[in-house]
Write a protein that holds these residues in place. Structure first.
Motif, PDB file in Angstrom:
ATOM      1  N   PHE A  12      14.806  36.914  16.640  1.00 49.84           N
ATOM      2  CA  PHE A  12      14.756  38.235  17.252  1.00 49.84           C
ATOM      3  C   PHE A  12      16.112  38.667  17.815  1.00 49.84           C
ATOM      4  O   PHE A  12      16.209  39.653  18.514  1.00 49.84           O
ATOM      5  CB  PHE A  12      13.722  38.250  18.395  1.00 49.84           C
ATOM      6  CG  PHE A  12      12.310  38.078  17.901  1.00 49.84           C
ATOM      7  CD1 PHE A  12      11.623  39.135  17.333  1.00 49.84           C
ATOM      8  CD2 PHE A  12      11.682  36.850  17.991  1.00 49.84           C
ATOM      9  CE1 PHE A  12      10.317  38.981  16.877  1.00 49.84           C
ATOM     10  CE2 PHE A  12      10.382  36.685  17.531  1.00 49.84           C
ATOM     11  CZ  PHE A  12       9.696  37.749  16.973  1.00 49.84           C
ATOM     12  N   GLU A  13      17.156  37.883  17.527  1.00 46.97           N
ATOM     13  CA  GLU A  13      18.453  38.238  18.108  1.00 46.97           C
ATOM     14  C   GLU A  13      19.058  39.435  17.391  1.00 46.97           C
ATOM     15  O   GLU A  13      18.768  39.697  16.230  1.00 46.97           O
ATOM     16  CB  GLU A  13      19.413  37.041  18.068  1.00 46.97           C
ATOM     17  CG  GLU A  13      20.129  36.832  16.732  1.00 46.97           C
ATOM     18  CD  GLU A  13      19.262  36.130  15.710  1.00 46.97           C
ATOM     19  OE1 GLU A  13      19.703  36.038  14.550  1.00 46.97           O
ATOM     20  OE2 GLU A  13      18.170  35.672  16.070  1.00 46.97           O
ATOM     21  N   ARG A  14      19.899  40.143  18.100  1.00 46.25           N
ATOM     22  CA  ARG A  14      20.604  41.305  17.527  1.00 46.25           C
ATOM     23  C   ARG A  14      22.066  40.927  17.385  1.00 46.25           C
ATOM     24  O   ARG A  14      22.830  41.013  18.324  1.00 46.25           O
ATOM     25  CB  ARG A  14      20.410  42.514  18.462  1.00 46.25           C
ATOM     26  CG  ARG A  14      21.481  43.590  18.332  1.00 46.25           C
ATOM     27  CD  ARG A  14      21.280  44.468  17.086  1.00 46.25           C
ATOM     28  NE  ARG A  14      21.968  45.736  17.293  1.00 46.25           N
ATOM     29  CZ  ARG A  14      23.233  45.960  16.927  1.00 46.25           C
ATOM     30  NH1 ARG A  14      23.925  45.016  16.317  1.00 46.25           N
ATOM     31  NH2 ARG A  14      23.768  47.146  17.145  1.00 46.25           N
ATOM     32  N   ARG A  15      22.459  40.434  16.228  1.00 49.66           N
ATOM     33  CA  ARG A  15      23.852  40.057  16.014  1.00 49.66           C
ATOM     34  C   ARG A  15      24.649  41.274  15.540  1.00 49.66           C
ATOM     35  O   ARG A  15      24.069  42.256  15.066  1.00 49.66           O
ATOM     36  CB  ARG A  15      23.952  38.932  14.989  1.00 49.66           C
ATOM     37  CG  ARG A  15      23.517  39.316  13.578  1.00 49.66           C
ATOM     38  CD  ARG A  15      23.631  38.135  12.633  1.00 49.66           C
ATOM     39  NE  ARG A  15      22.675  37.101  12.998  1.00 49.66           N
ATOM     40  CZ  ARG A  15      22.740  35.844  12.536  1.00 49.66           C
ATOM     41  NH1 ARG A  15      23.716  35.496  11.708  1.00 49.66           N
ATOM     42  NH2 ARG A  15      21.847  34.963  12.885  1.00 49.66           N
ATOM     43  N   PRO A  16      25.986  41.222  15.651  1.00 51.82           N
ATOM     44  CA  PRO A  16      26.786  42.351  15.172  1.00 51.82           C
ATOM     45  C   PRO A  16      26.575  42.576  13.672  1.00 51.82           C
ATOM     46  O   PRO A  16      26.517  41.623  12.891  1.00 51.82           O
ATOM     47  CB  PRO A  16      28.228  41.915  15.452  1.00 51.82           C
ATOM     48  CG  PRO A  16      28.115  40.852  16.473  1.00 51.82           C
ATOM     49  CD  PRO A  16      26.815  40.165  16.236  1.00 51.82           C
ATOM     50  N   LYS A  17      26.436  43.822  13.296  1.00 48.11           N
ATOM     51  CA  LYS A  17      26.298  44.158  11.885  1.00 48.11           C
ATOM     52  C   LYS A  17      27.676  44.151  11.231  1.00 48.11           C
ATOM     53  O   LYS A  17      28.698  44.203  11.912  1.00 48.11           O
ATOM     54  CB  LYS A  17      25.629  45.527  11.749  1.00 48.11           C
ATOM     55  CG  LYS A  17      24.204  45.551  12.314  1.00 48.11           C
ATOM     56  CD  LYS A  17      23.612  46.948  12.298  1.00 48.11           C
ATOM     57  CE  LYS A  17      22.201  46.941  12.907  1.00 48.11           C
ATOM     58  NZ  LYS A  17      21.615  48.292  13.011  1.00 48.11           N
ATOM     59  N   LYS A  18      27.684  44.081   9.922  1.00 51.32           N
ATOM     60  CA  LYS A  18      28.958  43.999   9.200  1.00 51.32           C
ATOM     61  C   LYS A  18      29.887  45.152   9.555  1.00 51.32           C
ATOM     62  O   LYS A  18      31.092  44.978   9.712  1.00 51.32           O
ATOM     63  CB  LYS A  18      28.702  43.969   7.691  1.00 51.32           C
ATOM     64  CG  LYS A  18      28.208  42.631   7.170  1.00 51.32           C
ATOM     65  CD  LYS A  18      29.257  41.544   7.349  1.00 51.32           C
ATOM     66  CE  LYS A  18      28.770  40.200   6.840  1.00 51.32           C
ATOM     67  NZ  LYS A  18      29.781  39.134   7.100  1.00 51.32           N
ATOM     68  N   ASN A  19      29.322  46.349   9.699  1.00 51.57           N
ATOM     69  CA  ASN A  19      30.179  47.499  10.009  1.00 51.57           C
ATOM     70  C   ASN A  19      30.594  47.531  11.479  1.00 51.57           C
ATOM     71  O   ASN A  19      31.366  48.384  11.887  1.00 51.57           O
ATOM     72  CB  ASN A  19      29.475  48.810   9.635  1.00 51.57           C
ATOM     73  CG  ASN A  19      28.172  49.018  10.411  1.00 51.57           C
ATOM     74  OD1 ASN A  19      27.724  48.136  11.129  1.00 51.57           O
ATOM     75  ND2 ASN A  19      27.574  50.187  10.244  1.00 51.57           N
ATOM     76  N   GLU A  20      30.096  46.593  12.283  1.00 47.96           N
ATOM     77  CA  GLU A  20      30.493  46.493  13.697  1.00 47.96           C
ATOM     78  C   GLU A  20      31.510  45.388  13.933  1.00 47.96           C
ATOM     79  O   GLU A  20      32.188  45.365  14.966  1.00 47.96           O
ATOM     80  CB  GLU A  20      29.267  46.231  14.576  1.00 47.96           C
ATOM     81  CG  GLU A  20      28.261  47.367  14.610  1.00 47.96           C
ATOM     82  CD  GLU A  20      26.986  46.994  15.334  1.00 47.96           C
ATOM     83  OE1 GLU A  20      26.396  47.884  15.980  1.00 47.96           O
ATOM     84  OE2 GLU A  20      26.576  45.809  15.248  1.00 47.96           O
ATOM     85  N   GLU A  21      31.597  44.463  12.981  1.00 45.33           N
ATOM     86  CA  GLU A  21      32.430  43.287  13.206  1.00 45.33           C
ATOM     87  C   GLU A  21      33.907  43.634  13.361  1.00 45.33           C
ATOM     88  O   GLU A  21      34.603  43.050  14.196  1.00 45.33           O
ATOM     89  CB  GLU A  21      32.238  42.279  12.072  1.00 45.33           C
ATOM     90  CG  GLU A  21      30.889  41.578  12.117  1.00 45.33           C
ATOM     91  CD  GLU A  21      30.756  40.501  11.061  1.00 45.33           C
ATOM     92  OE1 GLU A  21      31.658  40.402  10.188  1.00 45.33           O
ATOM     93  OE2 GLU A  21      29.768  39.750  11.099  1.00 45.33           O
ATOM     94  N   ALA A  22      34.405  44.578  12.574  1.00 49.71           N
ATOM     95  CA  ALA A  22      35.823  44.952  12.669  1.00 49.71           C
ATOM     96  C   ALA A  22      36.139  45.499  14.054  1.00 49.71           C
ATOM     97  O   ALA A  22      37.157  45.142  14.664  1.00 49.71           O
ATOM     98  CB  ALA A  22      36.176  45.971  11.591  1.00 49.71           C
ATOM     99  N   GLY A  23      35.274  46.365  14.570  1.00 51.00           N
ATOM    100  CA  GLY A  23      35.499  46.927  15.890  1.00 51.00           C
ATOM    101  C   GLY A  23      35.399  45.886  16.982  1.00 51.00           C
ATOM    102  O   GLY A  23      36.169  45.901  17.953  1.00 51.00           O
TER     103      GLY A  23
END
Length: 669
Positions: A12-23
């Motif tokens: 149920f964790e919310r990890r960074p999405k691919k489009n968030e990782e750069a930021g």
């Protein structure tokens, strides 16, 4: 090839999405740049690396699995990893001894070879896919957030895999296979560079197999125990024995050389990949060496003594079972003696494939504490059983050694010596440091003040005089015991080490919780130095005083304000139910802790839980960045203007850190 099995647990964790990782990565690295942080290092010894895709019962810092772990570290702003010593481990017929601190200083640990790579074209497919699949297994998932290395099973796997790989290499080479020919050209270059050492190590491996142990002093054969030294000295019997072993063990020796070559190739490949990502490995320079190194270079060592360290009343020091470099053999009239050359070669080899270095037990290079073996009472296996009150161990610092008539032995002072000036001042000088260690680091492009010097030990006058007063080298501050505010600014900082219990266990101990280093008033004040944030400071103080998890978070925020810091992989990932090494003890779990194959799932699940023990980097970094801003304001002559300027300038960065810290806490449904 193997693929990871299906994890049937619901996450149920919310990890960074691919489009968030750069930021996320950009925000974290920008914060470190603003703070002036240079080295952000995680401590992960080689065997602790996770399995990804397949499992050979031990981790490797050089294969494809390692790259996946390093990508995770880089995402969160770390720019280096400190390895443990990476040498061949001590073993006998029954057991592989897991401590890397008794491993070889030269021969690399063959268990770090990525076996999957050997099934590919660039390695001439020397390991068949069928054998690879039979020997290795799909990584197993469990509710535990760690797994354990199985060193003995790893030996079984690598013995079979590498033997087949060597045989297939020879067959393919004989058949003129292009990839095998290409690989052989590199193998020949490697052998030409290290041939004498490799042959001698191969002979040692053959003899160890014959006698059933790496401890050559238990072979009960004086010729074999001292074979290399006698051969070098022209002893006819030794020369004949040496030649006969090479003749009868040629295949075993050649396979040993090939294994070392394969690992060196993979290390170079990993180094190239890390260079492209601007990520460094720190080597861990052993203060000692393995029995193999000792046997191969006996002329460099002092017979009858071993290294240790005093503790308590000096009657019962720690005994390390490590040989002592012979001070008489450090230097000659024209340069380095055999002991000095051994040390120089050890440093050069440690830095051949690593970009920086940790110097283990720096005192041992300046004022080693040595123990007379004749004072040790041992059991039938040679293990000391001294009672400190009945049989005190004869241990002394090197400069305290005396001749039989009580005079100082000047040749022992080749390590360090003191000068007494006419005005009564005493200064100290170290030949080992100034003529061997420091020049070696500089020749590898390392400023000695950038290396990690492990100075957590007893500190006799010679060590203090050379290390701190003369060379002004940085020490290692453990914030478990000390405040950042009170420590030298050029030091390296860490909260615990590979020998420490996890931080979330430390805080449960009264002697930790009630110490000055963990004092809520201190932590709140250090992290809130701008007077206008007094209300925030008071709330923060109350929070960390009554919430252990929050106080640990504050300690890591304190750590992140430093220029150079280290964090153990256990603390980063929030592993609290095991200890990598319980210092000063021998047990069945030391050195076996390993990162679980589903460490990413476990990490993000931990952060999104109600009582996270993993480090939420953007959250802790936000506290540290605001603290650094406060420090600039507090030092300013115009606080109002500085406050307005800095808070306005860095508000977007603070807000982004807050945003990403919340993302890591979210539960994804």
């Amino acid at each position: 090839m193997k693929v990871a099995g299906i994890d049937k647990t619901i996450s149920f964790e919310r990890r960074p999405k691919k489009n968030e990782e750069a930021g996320l990565s950009q925000t974290i690295n920008e914060a470190y740049k603003v703070m002036g942080t240079e080295n952000r290092v995680v401590i992960t010894h080689g065997s602790c690396f996770p399995a990804v895709g397949y499992d050979s019962c031990i981790g490797t810092p050089y294969g494809n699995s390692a790259k996946e772990y390093l990508k995770f570290l880089m995402l969160y702003g770390f720019n280096a990893n400190q390895l443990g010593p990476g040498g061949e481990l001590v073993s006998d017929k029954k057991t592989v001894y897991s401590s890397p601190y008794s491993s070889s200083a030269f021969a690399q640990n063959r268990f770090f070879i990525d076996l999957e790579e050997l099934t590919k074209d660039k390695y001439a497919n020397i390991l068949t896919v069928d054998t690879f699949n039979k020997l290795t297994k799909i990584p197993e998932y469990s509710k535990k957030d760690y797994v354990q290395t199985d060193f003995n099973e790893a030996r079984r796997i690598y013995d079979k895999a590498l033997h087949e790989s060597y045989i297939n290499f020879k067959v393919k080479l004989a058949k003129g296979k292009p990839e095998a020919i290409k690989l052989n050209k590199e193998f020949e270059k490697f052998c030409n560079k290290y041939n004498t050492r490799l042959i001698n190590e191969g002979i040692f491996r053959a003899l160890s197999k014959y006698y059933g142990t790496d401890d050559f002093e238990k072979w009960n054969n004086e010729l074999d125990e001292d074979l290399i030294r006698r051969t070098k000295n022209g002893n006819p019997e030794a020369i004949e024995r040496y030649s006969n072993i090479i003749k009868h063990s040629r295949n075993e020796i050649e396979q040993y050389k090939f294994e070392q070559f394969i690992l060196a190739q993979q290390i170079k490949e990993n180094q190239q990949w890390r260079s492209e990502h601007d990520f460094k490995y720190f080597s861990d320079l052993l203060v000692g060496c393995s029995k193999m190194d000792y046997w191969r270079c006996r002329d460099a060592f002092l017979d009858g003594y071993q290294l240790g360290v005093p503790q308590g009343d000096d009657r019962n020091p720690q005994i390390w079972h490590l040989p002592v470099l012979n001070p008489r053999k450090l230097f000659t009239a024209n340069g380095l003696g055999s002991a000095g050359q051994f040390l120089r070669d050890k440093i050069d080899y440690a830095l051949e494939f690593n970009e920086n270095i940790r110097i283990d037990h720096a005192m041992g290079l300046i004022e080693p504490y040595i123990i007379n073996n004749s004072s040790l009472i041992t059991d039938e296996f040679g293990n000391p059983i001294n009672n400190p009150y009945k049989n005190p161990v004869d241990g002394k610092y090197m400069s305290q050694m005396r001749s039989h008539d009580g005079k100082i032995l000047d040749d022992y002072r080749n390590y360090s010596c003191d000068y007494i000036h006419e005005d009564g001042r005493v200064t100290y000088h170290s030949n080992v440091m100034n003529k061997i260690v420091i020049p070696a680091l500089k020749e590898h492009g390392i400023n000695p003040k950038d290396a990690v010097w492990e100075d957590v030990c007893s500190q006799p006058p010679a060590f203090i005089g050379v290390f701190y007063d003369n060379l002004k080298l940085p020490g290692l501050t453990q914030t478990e015991w000390a405040r950042v505010e009170d420590s030298p600014k050029n030091n390296w900082y860490m909260l615990g080490s590979h020998d420490s219990i996890p931080a979330h266990k430390m805080i449960k101990r009264d002697w930790t919780k009630n110490s000055d280093a963990w004092n809520p008033l201190y932590l709140a004040g250090y992290l809130h130095q701008d007077s206008v944030r007094s209300n925030e400071r008071d709330k923060f103080c109350q929070n960390i005083a009554h919430n252990d998890n929050e106080r640990v978070k504050a300690k890591f925020a304190e750590l992140l304000t430093t220029k150079n810091f280290q964090i153990t992989f256990s603390d980063l990932l929030g592993i609290t139910d095991t200890i990598y090494n319980q210092a000063g003890t021998r047990n069945n779990t030391n050195w076996k802790e390993r990162i679980s194959p589903d460490f990413l799932d476990k990490y993000y699940e931990n952060l999104s839980g109600d009582n996270p023990t993993a480090i939420n980097i953007p959250e802790v970094l936000k506290i540290a960045l605001q603290a650094k801003i406060d420090m600039q304001i507090a030092r300013s002559n115009n606080k109002e203007e500085t406050r307005k300027l800095l808070n306005g300038k860095y508000k977007p960065l603070i807000d982004n850190l807050e945003k990403y810290s919340k993302i890591l806490k979210e539960k994804d449904d």
